[in-house]
Design a protein around this motif. Structure first.
Motif, PDB file in Angstrom:
ATOM      1  N   TYR A  28      43.895  39.544  29.515  1.00 64.39           N
ATOM      2  CA  TYR A  28      42.505  39.145  29.753  1.00 64.39           C
ATOM      3  C   TYR A  28      42.404  37.621  29.936  1.00 64.39           C
ATOM      4  O   TYR A  28      41.515  37.136  30.632  1.00 64.39           O
ATOM      5  N   LEU A  73      44.330  54.996  20.102  1.00 62.46           N
ATOM      6  CA  LEU A  73      43.206  55.100  21.038  1.00 62.46           C
ATOM      7  C   LEU A  73      42.890  53.758  21.696  1.00 62.46           C
ATOM      8  O   LEU A  73      42.868  53.644  22.922  1.00 62.46           O
ATOM      9  N   LYS A  74      42.651  52.730  20.893  1.00 60.51           N
ATOM     10  CA  LYS A  74      42.300  51.422  21.451  1.00 60.51           C
ATOM     11  C   LYS A  74      43.420  50.867  22.327  1.00 60.51           C
ATOM     12  O   LYS A  74      43.177  50.321  23.408  1.00 60.51           O
ATOM     13  N   TYR A  77      43.341  52.663  25.589  1.00 59.35           N
ATOM     14  CA  TYR A  77      42.199  52.213  26.388  1.00 59.35           C
ATOM     15  C   TYR A  77      42.509  50.885  27.076  1.00 59.35           C
ATOM     16  O   TYR A  77      42.266  50.707  28.271  1.00 59.35           O
ATOM     17  N   HIS A  80      44.779  51.098  30.015  1.00 54.81           N
ATOM     18  CA  HIS A  80      44.071  51.584  31.201  1.00 54.81           C
ATOM     19  C   HIS A  80      43.127  50.506  31.752  1.00 54.81           C
ATOM     20  O   HIS A  80      43.048  50.265  32.958  1.00 54.81           O
ATOM     21  N   ASP A  81      42.442  49.849  30.841  1.00 53.79           N
ATOM     22  CA  ASP A  81      41.405  48.894  31.242  1.00 53.79           C
ATOM     23  C   ASP A  81      41.983  47.694  31.994  1.00 53.79           C
ATOM     24  O   ASP A  81      41.380  47.220  32.961  1.00 53.79           O
ATOM     25  N   ARG A  84      42.532  48.625  35.569  1.00 58.45           N
ATOM     26  CA  ARG A  84      41.243  48.767  36.256  1.00 58.45           C
ATOM     27  C   ARG A  84      40.621  47.387  36.514  1.00 58.45           C
ATOM     28  O   ARG A  84      40.059  47.134  37.576  1.00 58.45           O
ATOM     29  N   MET A  85      40.749  46.499  35.511  1.00 56.75           N
ATOM     30  CA  MET A  85      40.186  45.157  35.657  1.00 56.75           C
ATOM     31  C   MET A  85      40.904  44.382  36.765  1.00 56.75           C
ATOM     32  O   MET A  85      40.270  43.659  37.546  1.00 56.75           O
ATOM     33  N   ARG A  87      42.373  45.613  39.406  1.00 51.33           N
ATOM     34  CA  ARG A  87      41.906  46.132  40.698  1.00 51.33           C
ATOM     35  C   ARG A  87      40.496  45.629  40.996  1.00 51.33           C
ATOM     36  O   ARG A  87      40.181  45.256  42.120  1.00 51.33           O
ATOM     37  N   TYR A  88      39.668  45.603  39.988  1.00 52.78           N
ATOM     38  CA  TYR A  88      38.278  45.150  40.148  1.00 52.78           C
ATOM     39  C   TYR A  88      38.233  43.711  40.646  1.00 52.78           C
ATOM     40  O   TYR A  88      37.468  43.377  41.552  1.00 52.78           O
ATOM     41  N   TRP A 198      33.412  34.980  23.875  1.00 57.04           N
ATOM     42  CA  TRP A 198      34.720  35.630  23.788  1.00 57.04           C
ATOM     43  C   TRP A 198      34.822  36.715  24.842  1.00 57.04           C
ATOM     44  O   TRP A 198      33.932  37.553  24.973  1.00 57.04           O
ATOM     45  N   ASP A 201      35.097  39.509  29.992  1.00 55.07           N
ATOM     46  CA  ASP A 201      33.902  40.220  30.468  1.00 55.07           C
ATOM     47  C   ASP A 201      32.613  39.501  30.082  1.00 55.07           C
ATOM     48  O   ASP A 201      31.518  40.023  30.282  1.00 55.07           O
ATOM     49  N   ARG A 202      32.738  38.298  29.529  1.00 51.39           N
ATOM     50  CA  ARG A 202      31.547  37.510  29.239  1.00 51.39           C
ATOM     51  C   ARG A 202      31.418  36.295  30.154  1.00 51.39           C
ATOM     52  O   ARG A 202      30.580  35.418  29.923  1.00 51.39           O
TER      53      ARG A 202
ATOM     54  N   TYR B  77      31.288  35.123  14.538  1.00 53.03           N
ATOM     55  CA  TYR B  77      31.010  35.135  15.978  1.00 53.03           C
ATOM     56  C   TYR B  77      30.041  36.268  16.329  1.00 53.03           C
ATOM     57  O   TYR B  77      29.060  36.070  17.050  1.00 53.03           O
ATOM     58  N   GLY B 183      39.030  60.247  23.063  1.00 54.49           N
ATOM     59  CA  GLY B 183      39.643  58.923  23.104  1.00 54.49           C
ATOM     60  C   GLY B 183      38.704  57.803  22.702  1.00 54.49           C
ATOM     61  O   GLY B 183      39.058  56.627  22.802  1.00 54.49           O
ATOM     62  N   TRP B 185      36.918  55.150  20.471  1.00 56.02           N
ATOM     63  CA  TRP B 185      37.349  54.407  19.278  1.00 56.02           C
ATOM     64  C   TRP B 185      36.387  53.269  18.954  1.00 56.02           C
ATOM     65  O   TRP B 185      36.610  52.533  17.980  1.00 56.02           O
ATOM     66  N   MET B 196      36.399  55.821  31.040  1.00 58.94           N
ATOM     67  CA  MET B 196      35.790  55.301  29.830  1.00 58.94           C
ATOM     68  C   MET B 196      35.551  53.792  29.922  1.00 58.94           C
ATOM     69  O   MET B 196      36.420  53.048  30.373  1.00 58.94           O
ATOM     70  N   ASP B 201      28.804  44.998  27.059  1.00 59.80           N
ATOM     71  CA  ASP B 201      29.031  43.986  28.096  1.00 59.80           C
ATOM     72  C   ASP B 201      29.815  44.555  29.283  1.00 59.80           C
ATOM     73  O   ASP B 201      30.209  43.817  30.181  1.00 59.80           O
ATOM     74  N   ARG B 202      30.045  45.857  29.282  1.00 58.85           N
ATOM     75  CA  ARG B 202      30.696  46.486  30.432  1.00 58.85           C
ATOM     76  C   ARG B 202      29.730  47.376  31.228  1.00 58.85           C
ATOM     77  O   ARG B 202      30.162  48.128  32.098  1.00 58.85           O
ATOM     78  N   GLN B 205      29.722  46.750  34.912  1.00 61.56           N
ATOM     79  CA  GLN B 205      30.920  47.290  35.579  1.00 61.56           C
ATOM     80  C   GLN B 205      30.814  48.816  35.727  1.00 61.56           C
ATOM     81  O   GLN B 205      31.196  49.371  36.764  1.00 61.56           O
ATOM     82  N   ARG B 212      30.129  52.630  43.488  1.00 58.03           N
ATOM     83  CA  ARG B 212      31.228  52.641  44.447  1.00 58.03           C
ATOM     84  C   ARG B 212      32.070  53.910  44.358  1.00 58.03           C
ATOM     85  O   ARG B 212      32.962  54.117  45.188  1.00 58.03           O
ATOM     86  N   TRP B 215      37.282  52.441  41.822  1.00 56.73           N
ATOM     87  CA  TRP B 215      38.084  51.526  42.632  1.00 56.73           C
ATOM     88  C   TRP B 215      39.531  51.614  42.225  1.00 56.73           C
ATOM     89  O   TRP B 215      39.850  52.170  41.223  1.00 56.73           O
TER      90      TRP B 215
END
Lengths: 215, 215
Positions: A28, A73-74, A77, A80-81, A84-85, A87-88, A198, A201-202, B77, B183, B185, B196, B201-202, B205, B212, B215
């Motif tokens: 990230y 799980l996290k 995720y 995967h994320d 995806r990010m 590609r985005y 933080w 994505d912000r 935070y 999945g 969490w 997912m 903040d997503r 997206q 779309r 993607w």
């Protein structure tokens, strides 16, 4: 004595800066890299780069013992994320496994460069991120890191000389301590005018904060 | 036997739905509430509500023992961020302390209502979120929760009758188990077409994903 390495900077107009805290190991952080420089430029801010040792913060400050990838799980995720990010954002993403990369040497070399030439340090930071996250070539060793520094236009001989005093280790240790003193606990983190954001994505919210002067 | 409570639904066209997983205690779930219904409507999707027991997941699945609020730096935070996020979204935010609210009873009552009247359950979910996060009135007891249900147009006597079988506890337990099986969490989490997204903040997206078609 460690304070002498990093004396408080002379009073500066903080409204001219944007602080970017990250660990080179963070995907990230890598994604943020592609957005934060144009953002800083749009707002007439100078980007200050602060690589720090995320694992030390996670373990010693946050009290977390599990690596993110190992959290049930996290971890799945996030794996995967990040794809995806990538590609985005349209960012090249072909990382070396996180376990194969320690960002410590790369970060130490960053601070040696930054003392001499902040612009070269920024170019070197790009090269480190790119090597780990796009080329799957983790820059772990001194030689691998100084090769990236050379590509960034840095005189590697000067780095060798500086490092002989053990300075790089101390600069990085101090940078991590300074990040924690600022309240930083994750990567990437952005601070502008004492306001902390933080997460990659912000960045849109940070952008709006700078545009509106807060809310 | 627990399976009989929550039989697999008949095959449905999943492209008509958007799943919203949350814990009523989560301020970010509360913030998501204000954005996710119009988003679902824009994309012609029916929102399916899934309150689950975040603390059970954090502890039993993720292996985390610290409450978020107690994590050094990160807790501070988040306390700052939620107020900034509320101002950003223009959402009323005057929460009861998290420690004063257990979302268990409120969630159990949600599932009793949902079995009878999903639209009323959505109205009730709004009321629970609002009570905790905007009115600083944590709905902890059965009577407090059924009072909110009554406001949402639910016949409280029917809830009392249903609960006598101990059904509410089992429905909520099963819902938390089902969330984990999907999945999930963290809170809030959104799932659409098996994709997912975690975090309020997503939502932008997620919106783009739906527009779309991925993607």
């Amino acid at each position: 004595m460690s304070r002498a390495l990093h004396p408080p900077p002379p009073a500066q107009d903080e409204s001219k800066f944007l602080d970017f805290y990250f660990d080179f190991i963070s995907p990230y952080g890598y994604f943020a890299l592609h957005q934060i420089e144009p953002l800083a430029a749009r707002h007439g801010r100078t980007l200050r780069w602060h690589p720090f040792h995320m694992r030390a913060v996670t373990k010693d400050v946050l009290g977390m013992t599990q690596a993110l990838a190992d959290v049930p799980l996290k971890g799945a995720y996030v794996r995967h994320d990040v794809r995806r990010m990538a590609r985005y954002l349209g960012v090249a993403y072909n990382p070396a496994p996180a376990a194969s990369f320690s960002s410590v040497t790369a970060s130490r070399v960053f601070y040696l460069i930054q003392e001499r030439d902040p612009a070269a340090a920024a170019r070197y930071a790009h090269a480190v991120f790119h090597s780990q996250h796009a080329l799957a070539q983790p820059p772990n060793t001194w030689d691998q890191c100084t090769a990236l520094a050379t590509q960034a236009g840095v005189d590697a001989a000067a780095l060798v000389e500086a490092e002989q005093a053990g300075r790089a280790r101390e600069l990085f240790r101090q940078a991590t301590e300074d990040a924690v003193a600022q309240g930083v606990w994750g990567t990437p983190t952005f601070i502008t005018d004492q306001e902390m954001f933080w997460g990659c994505d912000r960045i849109a919210q940070l952008d709006e904060w700078l545009q509106r002067g807060g809310w």
